[in-house]
Design an enzyme around this catalytic site. Sequence first.
Site, PDB file in Angstrom:
ATOM      1  N   LEU A 203       0.842  -1.197   0.000  1.00  0.00           N
ATOM      2  CA  LEU A 203       0.000   0.000   0.000  1.00  0.00           C
ATOM      3  C   LEU A 203       0.877   1.247   0.000  1.00  0.00           C
ATOM      4  O   LEU A 203       1.695   1.427   0.900  1.00  0.00           O
ATOM      5  CB  LEU A 203      -0.910   0.002   1.236  1.00  0.00           C
ATOM      6  N   HIS A 204       0.706   2.077  -1.022  1.00  0.00           N
ATOM      7  CA  HIS A 204       1.521   3.287  -1.087  1.00  0.00           C
ATOM      8  C   HIS A 204       0.848   4.432  -1.841  1.00  0.00           C
ATOM      9  O   HIS A 204       1.358   5.538  -1.852  1.00  0.00           O
ATOM     10  CB  HIS A 204       2.853   2.980  -1.776  1.00  0.00           C
TER      11      HIS A 204
END
Length: 365
Positions: A203-204
């Site tokens: 997740l980014h």
Amino acid sequence: MALVLHVTGARPNFPKAAPVLEGLTAYDVEQLLVHTGQHYDDKMSDIFFRQLGIPKPDVNLGVGSGAHGAQTAKVMEALEQLFTDRRPDLVVVYGDVNSTVAAALVASKMGITFAHVEAGLRSFDMTMPEEINRLVTDRLSDLLLTTSVDAIAHLGNEGTDPDKIHFVGNPMIDTLLKNKDRFDSAAAREEVGLEGDYIVATLHRPGNVDDPDDVAELVAAMHAVADQAQVVIPLHPRGRARLEEAGFLDHPKMRVIDPLGYLEFMGLVRGASAVVTDSGGVQEETTILGVPCLTLRPNTERPVTITHGTNQLVTRESLPERVREVLATGPLTEWDTPPLWDGHAGERIARILARSVGVARRGEG
């Protein structure tokens, strides 16, 4: 001898470039591999060259990180000097990172023919920097090398000359299939200290981790996931602060680890019950490995992974229930895979690139 110059800059580029570099060794061309240094630490770049057998870059521009405009400008400035010095016959760019669009702008302004590997992908979300990079790069490209049929349709709808478009398949899948037997799930599980079912998360995206309200919702959703199974998330130390402040790690089954090399990460993914991601490439890799992929985004530029794969779009609200369903279903035994994701995209791309610079296979005159 014709000079083909490859521009890479970030982790997603390297497994895409490797099969093309290998494919072109069969032709009478000189190749120059340029690493812009957009991703510059070992786990984000150097280890990929070692593990995938990619030759050490001939040039490392070392631009480092920075704001989008500043980083793109640094790459452009450095590439303009390099292109002036070496004057390549063909430039090849990969994916949708800032290095990609920087190389496209410089090559176009200098009148150098260039090819875009992974052309035509569209999320139709202009809040994504990658979408802007895709649009600009494709608009300027001389050769558009597509991974899926929907990408061809997008380019056609944008008025692209059909003679520029080539459906070649996905070179990143070439790399995956070539190395699949090296993906050791048991070793990855032991290294991280996992027992039983586990879920991998990556997740980014700004839409998930930039706004404090979004982060709070993400933390609540991921804690609900961790209530059901262990969660392991490779995360660079520089990206941890905001999630830690929001309590992301305040769950006994939430495990944050440092970024992994390609083989280690793929081993971890291969053994997972599911993957929760907002990444593009992971959607493709899970599609081939048969691992359920829950993409935490409102859209995807890779819809073929939904129609011909294991991917589905989810919201933060729906994520825990989707995980529950996946865990209840168990491992997949059958699933569709997209056309031409067969391990031979690099060969097809090399043939097109060689033809564009007028060279034959080695030994054929």
